[in-house]
Design a protein around this motif. Structure first.
Motif: not given
Length: 151
Positions: A31-49
């Motif tokens: 969704i982030a990529k389709m919205s024009g953002f450059e998110p950290a790739p899921h293979e190497k990211c940090c997720v805070l819930e």
């Protein structure tokens, strides 16, 4: 005083923690990529819930993405203790569960360093997104039947 009452309530009433497809890091990255953002790739990211319960929503992603870092925060020490045992039994090395008040962490009083590229999710945000999708579906169904009528 009030903070302890809230924490005691969370500790005394256990709640479930399941993976939510709507907050999947794979879905959010797309969704982030389709919205024009450059998110950290899921293979190497940090997720805070925030409000992670015992971490059930993070466990699946942590297992699938071993080079990413997952952090879950919840007010309930009971939930964090339960989740930490599960994480240890499953051998998940990239998931850390922290007992804490997210309002303190947000103001800089917590033990979580702010990563440069991260993804923040919460069960509440997943719930709101689900409600919005359901509302849209109901509206479209209503519009289709109502606008198609010829009185």
């Amino acid at each position: 005083m009030q903070e302890n009452n809230i924490k005691d309530t969370y500790d005394s009433v256990p709640y479930t923690s399941n993976p939510f497809a709507i907050s999947s890091i794979f879905r959010l990255e797309a969704i982030a990529k389709m919205s024009g953002f450059e998110p950290a790739p899921h293979e190497k990211c940090c997720v805070l819930e925030l409000g992670c319960s015992f971490g059930g929503n993070l466990m699946m992603s942590a297992l699938r993405c071993p080079d990413s870092e997952f952090i879950g925060i919840d007010l309930s020490s009971e939930q964090i203790e339960r989740g930490s045992k599960i994480v240890e039994q499953m051998g998940i090395k990239n998931l850390k569960l922290i007992q804490g008040d997210i309002s303190q962490i947000a103001t800089g009083g917590g033990a979580v360093e702010k990563p440069t590229k991260s993804l923040i999710i919460s069960s509440f945000m997943a719930f709101i997104a689900g409600c919005l999708i359901l509302s849209k579906m109901l509206f479209l169904k209503w519009a289709k039947t109502t606008l198609a009528r010829t009185d």
